[in-house]
Design an enzyme around this catalytic site. Structure first.
Site, PDB file in Angstrom:
ATOM      1  N   ASN A 195       7.389 -39.816  -3.047  1.00 32.29           N
ATOM      2  CA  ASN A 195       6.536 -40.080  -1.878  1.00 32.29           C
ATOM      3  C   ASN A 195       7.283 -41.008  -0.918  1.00 32.29           C
ATOM      4  O   ASN A 195       7.458 -40.701   0.261  1.00 32.29           O
ATOM      5  CB  ASN A 195       5.226 -40.760  -2.291  1.00 32.29           C
ATOM      6  CG  ASN A 195       4.452 -39.953  -3.307  1.00 32.29           C
ATOM      7  OD1 ASN A 195       4.563 -38.737  -3.339  1.00 32.29           O
ATOM      8  ND2 ASN A 195       3.673 -40.625  -4.126  1.00 32.29           N
ATOM      9  N   ASP A 196       7.730 -42.139  -1.451  1.00 36.66           N
ATOM     10  CA  ASP A 196       8.466 -43.067  -0.596  1.00 36.66           C
ATOM     11  C   ASP A 196       9.840 -42.518  -0.236  1.00 36.66           C
ATOM     12  O   ASP A 196      10.346 -42.762   0.856  1.00 36.66           O
ATOM     13  CB  ASP A 196       8.611 -44.431  -1.287  1.00 36.66           C
ATOM     14  CG  ASP A 196       7.392 -45.301  -0.997  1.00 36.66           C
ATOM     15  OD1 ASP A 196       7.022 -45.409   0.174  1.00 36.66           O
ATOM     16  OD2 ASP A 196       6.809 -45.841  -1.954  1.00 36.66           O
ATOM     17  N   GLY A 220      10.511 -41.786  -7.052  1.00 36.07           N
ATOM     18  CA  GLY A 220       9.259 -41.908  -6.301  1.00 36.07           C
ATOM     19  C   GLY A 220       9.419 -41.085  -5.041  1.00 36.07           C
ATOM     20  O   GLY A 220       9.826 -41.576  -3.990  1.00 36.07           O
ATOM     21  N   ARG A 251       0.085 -47.327 -11.950  1.00 40.88           N
ATOM     22  CA  ARG A 251       0.189 -48.209 -10.773  1.00 40.88           C
ATOM     23  C   ARG A 251      -0.700 -49.422 -11.021  1.00 40.88           C
ATOM     24  O   ARG A 251      -1.916 -49.294 -11.088  1.00 40.88           O
ATOM     25  CB  ARG A 251      -0.309 -47.486  -9.525  1.00 40.88           C
ATOM     26  CG  ARG A 251       0.559 -46.342  -9.050  1.00 40.88           C
ATOM     27  CD  ARG A 251      -0.093 -45.712  -7.827  1.00 40.88           C
ATOM     28  NE  ARG A 251       0.793 -44.838  -7.091  1.00 40.88           N
ATOM     29  CZ  ARG A 251       0.765 -43.507  -7.157  1.00 40.88           C
ATOM     30  NH1 ARG A 251      -0.094 -42.908  -7.969  1.00 40.88           N
ATOM     31  NH2 ARG A 251       1.587 -42.784  -6.413  1.00 40.88           N
ATOM     32  N   LYS A 278       0.836  -1.208   0.000  1.00 41.92           N
ATOM     33  CA  LYS A 278       0.000   0.000   0.000  1.00 41.92           C
ATOM     34  C   LYS A 278       0.868   1.255   0.000  1.00 41.92           C
ATOM     35  O   LYS A 278       0.671   2.166  -0.806  1.00 41.92           O
ATOM     36  CB  LYS A 278      -0.919  -0.024   1.232  1.00 41.92           C
ATOM     37  CG  LYS A 278      -1.924   1.102   1.226  1.00 41.92           C
ATOM     38  CD  LYS A 278      -2.836   1.040   2.430  1.00 41.92           C
ATOM     39  CE  LYS A 278      -3.612  -0.242   2.467  1.00 41.92           C
ATOM     40  NZ  LYS A 278      -4.946  -0.151   2.992  1.00 41.92           N
ATOM     41  N   GLU A 311      13.379 -44.649  -4.965  1.00 38.64           N
ATOM     42  CA  GLU A 311      12.517 -44.163  -3.888  1.00 38.64           C
ATOM     43  C   GLU A 311      13.031 -44.578  -2.514  1.00 38.64           C
ATOM     44  O   GLU A 311      12.314 -44.487  -1.524  1.00 38.64           O
ATOM     45  CB  GLU A 311      11.067 -44.601  -4.109  1.00 38.64           C
ATOM     46  CG  GLU A 311      10.894 -46.060  -4.439  1.00 38.64           C
ATOM     47  CD  GLU A 311       9.460 -46.437  -4.822  1.00 38.64           C
ATOM     48  OE1 GLU A 311       8.528 -45.670  -4.572  1.00 38.64           O
ATOM     49  OE2 GLU A 311       9.288 -47.539  -5.372  1.00 38.64           O
ATOM     50  N   ARG A 330      -3.429   2.892   8.601  1.00 39.65           N
ATOM     51  CA  ARG A 330      -3.742   1.624   7.914  1.00 39.65           C
ATOM     52  C   ARG A 330      -2.533   0.705   7.860  1.00 39.65           C
ATOM     53  O   ARG A 330      -1.410   1.161   7.676  1.00 39.65           O
ATOM     54  CB  ARG A 330      -4.136   1.891   6.458  1.00 39.65           C
ATOM     55  CG  ARG A 330      -5.407   2.656   6.276  1.00 39.65           C
ATOM     56  CD  ARG A 330      -5.512   3.016   4.793  1.00 39.65           C
ATOM     57  NE  ARG A 330      -6.527   4.021   4.568  1.00 39.65           N
ATOM     58  CZ  ARG A 330      -7.755   3.757   4.142  1.00 39.65           C
ATOM     59  NH1 ARG A 330      -8.111   2.530   3.886  1.00 39.65           N
ATOM     60  NH2 ARG A 330      -8.611   4.719   3.959  1.00 39.65           N
ATOM     61  N   ARG A 347      -3.138  -1.457  -6.301  1.00 35.81           N
ATOM     62  CA  ARG A 347      -2.215  -2.594  -6.302  1.00 35.81           C
ATOM     63  C   ARG A 347      -2.598  -3.455  -7.493  1.00 35.81           C
ATOM     64  O   ARG A 347      -3.666  -3.270  -8.082  1.00 35.81           O
ATOM     65  CB  ARG A 347      -2.315  -3.380  -5.000  1.00 35.81           C
ATOM     66  CG  ARG A 347      -3.675  -3.969  -4.791  1.00 35.81           C
ATOM     67  CD  ARG A 347      -3.824  -4.661  -3.465  1.00 35.81           C
ATOM     68  NE  ARG A 347      -5.230  -4.953  -3.277  1.00 35.81           N
ATOM     69  CZ  ARG A 347      -5.823  -5.131  -2.128  1.00 35.81           C
ATOM     70  NH1 ARG A 347      -5.148  -5.012  -1.014  1.00 35.81           N
ATOM     71  NH2 ARG A 347      -7.100  -5.410  -2.050  1.00 35.81           N
TER      72      ARG A 347
HETATM   73  C1  PEP Z   1       6.313 -42.724  -4.774  1.00 37.86           C
HETATM   74  O1  PEP Z   1       6.673 -43.416  -3.829  1.00 37.86           O
HETATM   75  O2  PEP Z   1       6.652 -41.547  -4.935  1.00 37.86           O
HETATM   76  C2  PEP Z   1       5.447 -43.287  -5.819  1.00 37.86           C
HETATM   77  C3  PEP Z   1       5.135 -42.608  -6.884  1.00 37.86           C
HETATM   78  O3  PEP Z   1       4.919 -44.509  -5.579  1.00 37.86           O
HETATM   79  P1  PEP Z   1       3.662 -44.769  -4.620  1.00 37.86           P
HETATM   80  O4  PEP Z   1       3.099 -43.437  -4.250  1.00 37.86           O
HETATM   81  O5  PEP Z   1       2.719 -45.598  -5.371  1.00 37.86           O
HETATM   82  O6  PEP Z   1       4.319 -45.487  -3.483  1.00 37.86           O
HETATM   83 MG    MG Z   2       6.462 -45.588  -3.937  1.00 35.91          MG
END
Ligand code: PEP
Ligand code: MG
Length: 905
Positions: free
Chosen positions: A792-793, A790, A579, A28, A769, A99, A355
């Site tokens: 996630n793992d 991977g 998968r 601002k 992974e 303000r 803005r």
């Molecule tokens: C992971 O692990 O990133 C992955 C893609 O496999 P999933 O989520 O099926 O374990």
């Molecule tokens: Mg996995």
């Protein structure tokens, strides 16, 4: 005096800042300075920097830094000089607004005080000077009301209730119909409310005989108000908002002290908010609302019915013309759609804020594409301007056009997308219901910043009051949540948690299912079927430009022909993760159970034969949908006992049967099954018999899958199609696992392709992974054609965090206590990213041709896509709905690097 400058003046012929100083002056303050520099009509004032706010917090306990009070006084003196008026003067008083304004817009989250400088004496002076008694008393009562709420922490409802009662007593509907005497009486009422309700021990400096007296000393008013704005940086809603928008807590807010201009001086005065283009759909038209004889907060509070800005020239021609001129000047200067706040005092326009305007995703796309057509910006800039996360808005469901339904109520189409859920009437109820996994629509008269947590939890927001620039509308658009606002037929009874719908004879109760469509403003009783929108038009244009600029490929994670087709429609260049375990659920669970538990080789073979048949069908569908594009099929990954009956259910079944008189003999088969299942259970299934360990333990299982893949591909090739399967082995940690399995996989491919008399090459790769795999990627790469990280793992095993439990267990505390900056399962963590980077480098060191991708959830997270671009991955793979935003994010990552490169030159 501080070493660094703490206060910057603007307006009145002397401006010290500019638009590039938003981290010092807040958005601002920086833009007020910029507008003053551009010669636009800005009431003069000064800005206390964001860093001063942090200095305040860094004191123990928080306090004004040394010297600040003197600097404020010196700047007030300069402002008084510019205005030719004095704060608290008893003949011609200067009034100011105080303000908040942080570097990143946090609409409505922090506090503001208007009309500061009024007291018993200056109100008389204002009457004499303005000749408008009602205006002066109205300003004074507004000041007491706001100051008491913001600075003295009084309950705002006390004052609102007093106004409602006054209107009832006088038999009027609008507060504009209250007279000067009424306002004066309200001032007295409000002061009494302060004395009765504000605890004296919290404001000892204002206490007289044990009760708080509304402060008459104007410098005391100013200092208290500035401190309150500093404090508002850390109120709950501001902290919630920052967490949601990922804004740093250490930035602090600036405080803007500015000479007041008055929109409440009669019918030639007014106030409004506007956008230089339509913020909902992007159309090139002036957009917004205004009110005559009102002050700023009245417009957004939804207390009175606003008028569209297109009507302003009819009501106040001069000011309307000037406003439209300012709109054009601002767009040319900022080269973007701007949002503004203005006040008209007795016919003269004053700019209070501008803005870069918040907009829906649809509007953002249209504005970016139009501005390229208008020659205002380049295609690269257009791509950089779209927030990938906001593309989600357009990936939101809409009402199915073939659905039939009765409209229960209509409101404003405040934020696009449709939602279905149970009605709840408070933010806390919304939060509680969402925590139980229920989908809710938050129904409020109008939302305010305290409702933020409920808005976050709800699927959609419905209000019975307020316009398109109301709090609910602005916040919902920013969040990408569907919202219908101002559905006035809904009469809410908060206590009873129900709403009657005028003219319909319907009473909506808590828990009733409703559907809202924020694109059309429709509310429906019951559930309406929803469908996903397509990605044509402006989205297509932006994505086509993105594809030109990006170097990272984008694939989809898809396990069914439908998902594969959807991914393709959204621009996926193949499947990065198919998968296969999802293909083993439903009826097929029994077949796999037969395979795992079957005692004779015959039973097991029969199960495998059946699985081969159905798996081949699956792959025929998926490869056809992705004809000509790569499809990475991952062999079976999860622990096998996930495919078996639940031992708990089985136990219950046995006990029930026993109680029902079943004999031991009759129960024997169930008991045996239970024992077999129990024998397979593991203490840590995520670290157990899963991934490639299944392939090593049950080679026939992987062989069956490879056969199905190869047969499907050969069959399609014979039909003249171009299937491009790739076989991926999960959860490898040592080279020998992949080497062993690869040999077996290739044996099957050769056998099947010879049987089918089709030449086919199927690349074989692995997921990376596990930390060991990343560290030893050089060895693994010797036997892999590709790696897919991977994440996630990899996140789970790098941290040792259970990905299935963390969010409901300790992650919230970790985030609250800032042990982690964000959820590492959403946005790739730096440490895990280092493992990915190491995996890439080491993999390429022994196999320069290796193809590298990522298929964890992070592949669809814009920030992580930037990280993966930096690491040099060839592609990311994500859910089909996230493919468009990954395409955009990948382009932005590449463009950002180019821009950085040219900056460095
Ligand atoms: C992971 O692990 O990133 C992955 C893609 O496999 P999933 O989520 O099926 O374990
Ligand atoms: Mg996995």
């Amino acid at each position: 005096m501080a070493d660094t400058k703490r206060i910057y003046a603007f307006g009145g012929g002397q401006t010290e800042g500019g638009k590039d100083m938003k981290f010092v002056l807040g958005g601002k303050g920086a833009n007020l300075a910029e507008m003053a520099n551009m010669g636009l009509p800005v009431p003069p004032g000064f800005t206390i920097t964001c860093q001063t706010c942090m200095e305040y917090y860094n004191a123990e306990p928080p306090a004004f830094p040394e010297g600040l009070a003197e600097e404020i006084s010196a700047n007030v003196a300069v402002l008084e000089e510019k205005m030719g008026k004095k704060l608290g003067d008893d003949s011609d008083p200067l009034l100011v607004s105080v303000r908040s304004g942080a570097a990143f817009s946090m609409p409505g989250m922090m506090d503001t005080v208007l009309n500061l400088g009024l007291n018993e004496k200056s109100v008389q002076a204002l009457i004499a000077k303005s000749g408008n008694e009602r205006f002066a008393w109205d300003s004074y009562r507004r000041f007491i009301q706001m100051f008491s709420k913001v600075v003295l922490d009084a309950d705002g409802d006390l004052f609102e209730n007093a106004i409602v009662k006054m209107k009832q007593d006088r038999g009027v509907e609008n507060d504009t119909e209250l007279t000067a005497d009424d306002m004066k009486e309200l001032v007295a009422d409000f002061k009494r409310l302060v004395a009765e309700h504000v605890p004296a021990e919290e404001f000892p400096q204002l206490a007289v005989d044990g009760a708080v007296v509304f402060p008459q000393d104007v410098s005391q008013q100013l200092h208290l108000a500035i401190e309150a704005v500093f404090r508002s940086w850390n109120n709950r809603r501001a902290r919630d908002y920052r967490r949601m928008e990922k804004i740093d807590d250490d930035l602090g807010t600036a405080v803007n002290v500015q000479a007041m201009v008055f929109g409440n001086m009669g019918e030639t005065s007014g106030t409004g908010v506007g956008f230089t283009r339509n913020a909902a759909d992007g159309t090139r038209e002036y957009y917004g609302d205004f009110l005559t004889n009102a002050q700023g907060e009245d417009v957004v509070a939804g207390i009175r019915k606003t008028r569209p800005i297109s009507e302003l020239p009819d009501v106040l021609p001069e000011a309307g013309k000037e406003l439209y001129r300012v709109f054009e000047v601002l767009e040319q200067a900022y080269r973007d759609m701007c949002d503004i706040e203005f006040t008209i005092q007795e016919g003269k326009l004053w700019m209070l804020q501008t803005r870069i305007g918040k907009r829906t995703a649809r509007a953002a796309l249209k504005i970016a594409v139009d501005m390229v057509d208008e020659g205002l910006i380049t295609r690269e800039e257009a791509v950089m301007r779209i927030n990938p996360a906001h593309l989600d808005q357009l990936m939101h469901p809409q009402f199915d056009t073939t659905a039939t339904y009765d409209v229960l109520a209509k409101g404003l189409n405040a934020s696009p997308g449709a939602a279905v859920g149970e009605v709840v009437f408070s933010a806390d109820d919304a939060e509680a219901a969402a925590a139980e996994g229920r989908k809710v629509i938050l129904l409020r008269w109008e939302t305010n910043p305290d409702d933020l947590h409920g808005m976050v939890a709800a699927q959609g927001i419905l209000t019975s009051h307020g316009g398109k620039t109301s709090h609910a509308a602005v916040i919902a658009r920013g969040m990408g949540k569907p919202a219908v606002c101002g559905a006035e037929a809904l009469k809410i009874d908060m206590k009873a948690k129900q709403a009657t719908v005028s003219g319909k004879g319907v009473v909506l109760k808590e828990g009733d299912i409703i559907s809202i469509d924020g694109t059309s403003g429709i509310v429906v009783l019951g559930e309406v079927a929803l469908v996903q929108p397509d990605v044509s038009g402006d989205m297509d244009t932006i994505l086509a430009w993105s594809d030109e600029f990006r170097t990272t490929g984008v694939r989809a994670n898809a396990d069914t022909p439908d998902d594969a087709a959807l991914g393709r429609t959204f621009g996926a260049a193949g499947i990065g993760l198919c998968r296969t375990e999802h293909m083993f659920l439903g009826e097929r669970k029994d077949i796999i159970q037969d395979f795992i538990l079957g005692e004779s080789a015959e039973v097991r073979q029969r199960a495998l034969d059946k699985l081969l048949e159905v798996q081949t069908e699956d792959f025929l569908g998926i490869f056809s949908a992705m004809d000509g594009l790569p499809v990475t099929v991952r062999l079976l990954d999860p622990p096998l006992h996930e495919f078996l009956d639940s031992p708990r259910d089985l136990e219950v079944e046995i006990v029930r049967a026993e109680c029902g008189g079943a004999s031991a003999e009759q129960l024997a088969p169930r008991r045996k099954l239970l024992a077999q299942i129990d024998a397979m259970s593991e203490a840590n299934p995520m670290l157990g018999l899963r991934g490639c360990r299944l392939g090593i333990t049950y080679p026939e299982l992987y062989a069956l899958q490879v056969e199905a893949i190869t047969r499907a591909a050969c069959e399609l090739k014979k039909q003249g199609k171009d299937p491009r399967p790739e076989i991926m082995v999960p959860l490898v940690s040592v080279k020998a696992e992949l080497a062993t399995l690869r040999e077996e996989i290739e044996t099957v491919i050769v056998r099947v392709s010879q049987e089918c008399e089709v030449d086919i090459i199927i690349p074989v790769g692995t997921m990376i992974e596990l930390p060991r795999a990343a560290v030893c990627a050089d060895e693994i790469a010797e036997v892999a054609d590709f790696f897919s990280f991977g994440t996630n793992d990899l996140t789970q095993t790098a941290f040792g965090f259970s990905r299935d439990d963390i969010e409901s267990k300790f992650l919230p505390k970790y985030l609250e206590r800032k042990v982690l900056p964000r959820n590492p399962f959403e946005t790739i963590d730096d440490g895990v990213a280092k493992l990915v980077s190491m995996g890439c480098e080491r993999g390429r060191s022994t196999n320069p041709k290796i193809k590298l991708g990522v298929c964890g959830e992070h592949g669809g997270d814009p920030e992580s896509v930037h990280t993966f671009y930096g690491i040099g991955l060839d592609y990311v793979s994500c859910s089909p709905y996230r493919v468009p935003l990954a395409r955009l994010a990948a382009a932005q990552a590449a463009l950002a690097e180019t821009a950085q490169g040219s900056d460095n030159r």
